[in-house]
Write a protein that holds these residues in place. Structure first.
Motif, PDB file in Angstrom:
ATOM      1  N   ARG A  17      59.943  36.475   7.959  1.00  0.00           N
ATOM      2  CA  ARG A  17      60.057  35.736   9.333  1.00  0.00           C
ATOM      3  C   ARG A  17      61.412  35.092   9.749  1.00  0.00           C
ATOM      4  O   ARG A  17      61.315  34.504  10.911  1.00  0.00           O
ATOM      5  N   SER A  39      52.854  40.027   9.877  1.00  0.00           N
ATOM      6  CA  SER A  39      51.773  39.882   8.744  1.00  0.00           C
ATOM      7  C   SER A  39      52.141  39.210   7.321  1.00  0.00           C
ATOM      8  O   SER A  39      52.389  39.819   6.237  1.00  0.00           O
ATOM      9  N   ASN A  63      51.664  34.696   3.098  1.00  0.00           N
ATOM     10  CA  ASN A  63      51.312  33.274   3.033  1.00  0.00           C
ATOM     11  C   ASN A  63      51.694  32.574   4.449  1.00  0.00           C
ATOM     12  O   ASN A  63      52.696  32.792   5.157  1.00  0.00           O
ATOM     13  N   GLN A  64      50.777  31.572   4.627  1.00  0.00           N
ATOM     14  CA  GLN A  64      50.962  30.824   6.136  1.00  0.00           C
ATOM     15  C   GLN A  64      52.313  30.165   5.905  1.00  0.00           C
ATOM     16  O   GLN A  64      52.983  30.113   6.901  1.00  0.00           O
ATOM     17  N   GLU A  65      52.442  29.523   4.669  1.00  0.00           N
ATOM     18  CA  GLU A  65      53.742  28.552   4.541  1.00  0.00           C
ATOM     19  C   GLU A  65      54.898  29.464   4.418  1.00  0.00           C
ATOM     20  O   GLU A  65      55.199  30.365   3.502  1.00  0.00           O
ATOM     21  N   GLN A  66      56.102  29.327   4.804  1.00  0.00           N
ATOM     22  CA  GLN A  66      57.253  30.147   4.792  1.00  0.00           C
ATOM     23  C   GLN A  66      58.102  29.287   3.693  1.00  0.00           C
ATOM     24  O   GLN A  66      58.347  28.093   3.630  1.00  0.00           O
ATOM     25  N   ASN A  97      58.286  32.945  -0.480  1.00  0.00           N
ATOM     26  CA  ASN A  97      57.043  33.842   0.203  1.00  0.00           C
ATOM     27  C   ASN A  97      58.013  34.924   0.874  1.00  0.00           C
ATOM     28  O   ASN A  97      57.470  35.754   1.247  1.00  0.00           O
ATOM     29  N   ASP A 139      57.179  38.968   1.414  1.00  0.00           N
ATOM     30  CA  ASP A 139      57.106  39.578   2.770  1.00  0.00           C
ATOM     31  C   ASP A 139      57.981  40.589   3.061  1.00  0.00           C
ATOM     32  O   ASP A 139      57.679  41.570   4.167  1.00  0.00           O
TER      33      ASP A 139
END
Length: 244
Positions: free
Chosen positions: A171, A212, A215-218, A222, A226
């Motif tokens: 992200r 996508s 995990n929601q937490e960056q 993580n 990704d």
């Protein structure tokens, strides 16, 4: 005594003449008549010597029966031997049939075991098969090259399999950059497999940028997971069904 011998000779001559005439009319029964004639002539002589003309007649009849019995016994032995040979052939054919059935069953079992092993290996490769990348990079690291070599080998050995490649980014950075980077990562993996003999038509690629995350937490960890290209092995039938 002379009369007795003359009578025997006359009866023998008549009998032989009749037998010769009958042999000409019925050629298919030559062996049987000859055997009867042998017994007949022997019986005539024996009967004539022992008991005169009457004895010759009785001896002729008895000799004929003896000759026919000898011929029947010989024929029976031949038929028995022939039947034994035929039975042996039948037994051999039955044994060959059983051996063939056993070999077919063993082949089926071996094929089933091979298919099961292939399915197990396919599941192992599919579960969690990802190629990870460094930040902002689409270069495939040596560790993941070894895994892709195995995938290429499997695909080359299994023409019915296809491979879905899906690229992702973490992200960090803007969405446009991340989308382009995820597409480049998927393209690099596809190119690597093509270089190892996999037909490009069997490789389907897609990319989703940073949309996508796993995990929601960056976090640093993580983000590492990704930055990936996921690989999913599918069969031709599964790929066709997914398009409908």
């Amino acid at each position: 005594m002379k009369k007795q011998l003359i009578s025997a000779l006359i009866i023998s001559s008549v009998t032989f003449s009749q037998a010769s005439f009958a042999g000409q009319e019925e050629q298919d029964t030559t062996r049987t008549h000859n055997e009867e004639l042998i017994g007949l002539s022997s019986g005539i002589v024996l009967g004539a010597v022992v008991a005169g003309p009457v004895g010759a007649i009785i001896g002729a009849f008895t000799g004929t029966m003896i000759g026919k019995s000898v011929g029947d016994e010989s024929e029976l032995k031949q038929n028995t031997a022939q039947l034994a040979m035929q039975q042996q052939e039948i037994d051999n054919l039955a044994a060959e049939k059983q051996l063939l059935a056993t070999n077919q069953q063993q082949t089926k079992q071996q094929l089933l075991a091979l298919q099961q092993a292939q399915s197990t290996r396919l599941a192992e490769l599919t579960l969690g098969l990802n190629v990870q990348f460094k930040t902002g990079s689409s270069e495939i690291q040596p560790h993941f090259q070894a895994q892709l070599d195995e995938v290429a080998y499997l695909l080359n050995q299994s023409p019915a399999l296809r491979l879905d490649l899906t690229g992702y980014a973490d992200r960090r950075g803007d969405s446009t950059y991340n989308q382009a980077l995820s597409e480049q990562r998927a393209a690099e993996v596809r190119s690597y497999l093509v270089d190892r003999g996999v037909e490009v038509s069997r490789l389907d690629t897609s990319a989703f940028g940073a949309s996508s995350p796993l995990n929601q937490e960056q976090s640093f960890e993580n983000d590492f997971f990704d930055r990936r290209v996921t690989l999913r092995l599918v069969t031709e039938e599964t790929a066709v069904a997914a398009t409908h």
